[in-house]
Scaffold this motif. Structure first.
Motif, PDB file in Angstrom:
ATOM      1  N   THR A   1       0.839  -1.193   0.000  1.00 34.41           N
ATOM      2  CA  THR A   1       0.000   0.000   0.000  1.00 34.41           C
ATOM      3  C   THR A   1       0.877   1.247   0.000  1.00 34.41           C
ATOM      4  OG1 THR A   1      -0.145   0.041   2.421  1.00 34.41           O
ATOM      5  CG2 THR A   1      -1.847  -1.176   1.241  1.00 34.41           C
ATOM      6  N   TYR A   2       0.355   2.329  -0.552  1.00 34.22           N
ATOM      7  CA  TYR A   2       1.079   3.594  -0.586  1.00 34.22           C
ATOM      8  C   TYR A   2       0.082   4.740  -0.526  1.00 34.22           C
ATOM      9  CZ  TYR A   2      -0.522   4.121  -5.377  1.00 34.22           C
ATOM     10  OH  TYR A   2      -1.318   4.257  -6.489  1.00 34.22           O
ATOM     11  N   SER A   3       0.558   5.910  -0.112  1.00 30.86           N
ATOM     12  CA  SER A   3      -0.260   7.121  -0.127  1.00 30.86           C
ATOM     13  C   SER A   3       0.658   8.331  -0.089  1.00 30.86           C
ATOM     14  CB  SER A   3      -1.224   7.162   1.071  1.00 30.86           C
ATOM     15  OG  SER A   3      -0.500   7.224   2.293  1.00 30.86           O
ATOM     16  N   ILE A   4       0.203   9.429  -0.666  1.00 27.12           N
ATOM     17  CA  ILE A   4       0.956  10.676  -0.642  1.00 27.12           C
ATOM     18  C   ILE A   4      -0.014  11.832  -0.794  1.00 27.12           C
ATOM     19  CG2 ILE A   4       1.385  10.601  -3.136  1.00 27.12           C
ATOM     20  CD1 ILE A   4       4.093  11.955  -2.548  1.00 27.12           C
ATOM     21  N   GLY A   5       0.238  12.914  -0.066  1.00 23.09           N
ATOM     22  CA  GLY A   5      -0.633  14.071  -0.190  1.00 23.09           C
ATOM     23  C   GLY A   5      -0.544  15.011   0.990  1.00 23.09           C
ATOM     24  N   PRO A   6      -1.296  16.106   0.949  1.00 23.84           N
ATOM     25  CA  PRO A   6      -1.280  17.095   2.029  1.00 23.84           C
ATOM     26  C   PRO A   6      -2.057  16.612   3.248  1.00 23.84           C
ATOM     27  CG  PRO A   6      -2.865  17.726   0.370  1.00 23.84           C
ATOM     28  CD  PRO A   6      -2.152  16.517  -0.174  1.00 23.84           C
ATOM     29  N   LEU A   7      -1.750  17.222   4.393  1.00 29.09           N
ATOM     30  CA  LEU A   7      -2.483  16.930   5.617  1.00 29.09           C
ATOM     31  C   LEU A   7      -2.707  18.208   6.408  1.00 29.09           C
ATOM     32  CD1 LEU A   7      -0.693  16.967   8.520  1.00 29.09           C
ATOM     33  CD2 LEU A   7       0.426  15.060   7.421  1.00 29.09           C
ATOM     34  N   ALA A   8      -3.688  18.178   7.272  1.00 31.16           N
ATOM     35  CA  ALA A   8      -3.972  19.277   8.192  1.00 31.16           C
ATOM     36  C   ALA A   8      -4.219  18.677   9.570  1.00 31.16           C
ATOM     37  CB  ALA A   8      -5.186  20.077   7.725  1.00 31.16           C
ATOM     38  N   ARG A   9      -3.704  19.357  10.598  1.00 29.06           N
ATOM     39  CA  ARG A   9      -3.870  18.876  11.965  1.00 29.06           C
ATOM     40  C   ARG A   9      -4.260  20.055  12.854  1.00 29.06           C
ATOM     41  NH1 ARG A   9       0.405  15.159  15.327  1.00 29.06           N
ATOM     42  NH2 ARG A   9      -0.233  13.656  13.730  1.00 29.06           N
ATOM     43  N   TYR A  10      -5.329  19.848  13.663  1.00 30.24           N
ATOM     44  CA  TYR A  10      -5.798  20.897  14.573  1.00 30.24           C
ATOM     45  C   TYR A  10      -5.741  20.390  16.008  1.00 30.24           C
ATOM     46  CZ  TYR A  10      -8.636  24.397  16.871  1.00 30.24           C
ATOM     47  OH  TYR A  10      -9.082  25.372  17.724  1.00 30.24           O
ATOM     48  N   TYR A  11      -5.075  21.154  16.887  1.00 31.98           N
ATOM     49  CA  TYR A  11      -4.960  20.814  18.296  1.00 31.98           C
ATOM     50  C   TYR A  11      -6.009  21.586  19.096  1.00 31.98           C
ATOM     51  CZ  TYR A  11      -0.514  18.558  17.282  1.00 31.98           C
ATOM     52  OH  TYR A  11       0.453  17.720  16.783  1.00 31.98           O
ATOM     53  N   PHE A  12      -6.742  20.882  19.937  1.00 34.53           N
ATOM     54  CA  PHE A  12      -7.789  21.505  20.742  1.00 34.53           C
ATOM     55  C   PHE A  12      -7.187  22.156  21.985  1.00 34.53           C
ATOM     56  CE2 PHE A  12      -9.778  18.046  18.378  1.00 34.53           C
ATOM     57  CZ  PHE A  12     -10.810  18.734  17.755  1.00 34.53           C
ATOM     58  N   GLY A  13      -7.645  23.372  22.281  1.00 32.15           N
ATOM     59  CA  GLY A  13      -7.168  24.103  23.446  1.00 32.15           C
ATOM     60  C   GLY A  13      -7.925  23.706  24.706  1.00 32.15           C
ATOM     61  N   ASP A  14      -7.482  24.244  25.836  1.00 29.55           N
ATOM     62  CA  ASP A  14      -8.099  23.918  27.121  1.00 29.55           C
ATOM     63  C   ASP A  14      -9.574  24.304  27.156  1.00 29.55           C
ATOM     64  OD1 ASP A  14      -5.676  22.970  27.991  1.00 29.55           O
ATOM     65  OD2 ASP A  14      -5.105  24.834  29.005  1.00 29.55           O
ATOM     66  N   ALA A  15      -9.897  25.483  26.631  1.00 29.11           N
ATOM     67  CA  ALA A  15     -11.288  25.943  26.653  1.00 29.11           C
ATOM     68  C   ALA A  15     -12.189  25.018  25.838  1.00 29.11           C
ATOM     69  CB  ALA A  15     -11.377  27.367  26.121  1.00 29.11           C
ATOM     70  N   GLU A  16     -11.685  24.559  24.696  1.00 31.46           N
ATOM     71  CA  GLU A  16     -12.480  23.664  23.845  1.00 31.46           C
ATOM     72  C   GLU A  16     -12.697  22.320  24.518  1.00 31.46           C
ATOM     73  OE1 GLU A  16     -11.246  24.914  19.361  1.00 31.46           O
ATOM     74  OE2 GLU A  16      -9.641  24.263  20.690  1.00 31.46           O
ATOM     75  N   MET A  17     -11.678  21.819  25.235  1.00 29.28           N
ATOM     76  CA  MET A  17     -11.810  20.538  25.906  1.00 29.28           C
ATOM     77  C   MET A  17     -12.757  20.636  27.102  1.00 29.28           C
ATOM     78  SD  MET A  17     -10.170  18.733  23.898  1.00 29.28           S
ATOM     79  CE  MET A  17     -10.507  17.226  24.790  1.00 29.28           C
ATOM     80  N   GLU A  18     -12.767  21.795  27.765  1.00 26.82           N
ATOM     81  CA  GLU A  18     -13.664  21.981  28.904  1.00 26.82           C
ATOM     82  C   GLU A  18     -15.124  21.960  28.474  1.00 26.82           C
ATOM     83  OE1 GLU A  18     -12.492  25.559  30.820  1.00 26.82           O
ATOM     84  OE2 GLU A  18     -10.624  24.701  31.637  1.00 26.82           O
ATOM     85  N   LYS A  19     -15.399  22.410  27.237  1.00 27.45           N
ATOM     86  CA  LYS A  19     -16.771  22.408  26.736  1.00 27.45           C
ATOM     87  C   LYS A  19     -17.330  20.993  26.627  1.00 27.45           C
ATOM     88  CE  LYS A  19     -16.570  26.749  24.144  1.00 27.45           C
ATOM     89  NZ  LYS A  19     -16.648  27.374  22.805  1.00 27.45           N
TER      90      LYS A  19
END
Length: 201
Positions: free
Chosen positions: A84-102
């Motif tokens: 198997t193979y794959s190639i391409g762009p990626l995006a990563r979003y980290y959740f902040g403390d306020a978002e996790m508290e919700k």
């Protein structure tokens, strides 16, 4: 030897002096190892592994954009192998403390939750010992949650689970699966990477 010592000092200074791993201007360098399997079966032993190196840049706080390359191999005695193979762009979003508290999740400071998505080209090609081969090659998307455990300000171990879908050409027009893996990531500011590159010259 001098260059090696200078590089080590730059990395050590970064690890001690950084205050925000996911702020704008930082780089993410590392990769994941996923779907490791080793089965002993009567029909033949089976082994499989996948690796996905990736590089990304934080275009704003908590949001990184970059790219990845994935390679995987599975083989089973008396049955054949799959590449198997794959190639391409990626995006990563980290959740902040306020978002996790919700959502009522209060994690300790060294732990950060994130979501990752990717798109690009991918394929899976099976070559049996006997019979017809099968393949799926085409457009690929993946998305899923993850958690990073920071060992210090710049190094993290992570776990990531992603739903993966490939649509394209071949004997099987669609292929979907869940990829589960662990990873090792380094978070460095752009200025430190530039200094490290100059020291290695």
């Amino acid at each position: 030897m001098k260059k090696i010592m200078l590089s080590a000092l730059v990395l050590a200074a970064t690890a001690l002096g950084a205050s925000a791993q996911t702020q704008k201007g930082y780089y993410l360098i590392g990769g994941n190892i996923g779907n490791i399997s080793a089965d002993l079966q009567k029909s033949g032993s089976k082994f499989g592994i996948g690796i996905t190196p990736k590089v990304a840049w934080f275009v704003q706080d908590n949001l990184a954009i970059g790219g990845q390359v994935g390679l995987g191999y599975t083989t089973q005695k008396n049955a054949g192998n799959t590449f198997t193979y794959s190639i391409g762009p990626l995006a990563r979003y980290y959740f902040g403390d306020a978002e996790m508290e919700k959502v009522k999740i209060n994690a300790p400071k060294p732990v950060r939750f994130f979501a990752e998505a990717n798109a690009g080209l991918a394929g899976s090609n099976y070559n049996p010992k006997e019979g017809a081969s099968s393949s799926t090659n085409g457009f690929n998307v993946g998305i899923g949650p993850g958690v990073a455990f920071f060992l210090n300000e710049n190094i993290a171990l992570e776990a990531l689970a992603k739903y993966d879908l490939t649509l394209g050409f071949g004997s099987t027009p669609a292929l979907n699966k869940i990829n589960v893996g662990v990873g090792f990531q380094i978070y460095l500011p752009g200025s430190k990477l530039k200094a490290l590159r100059n020291d290695m010259k």
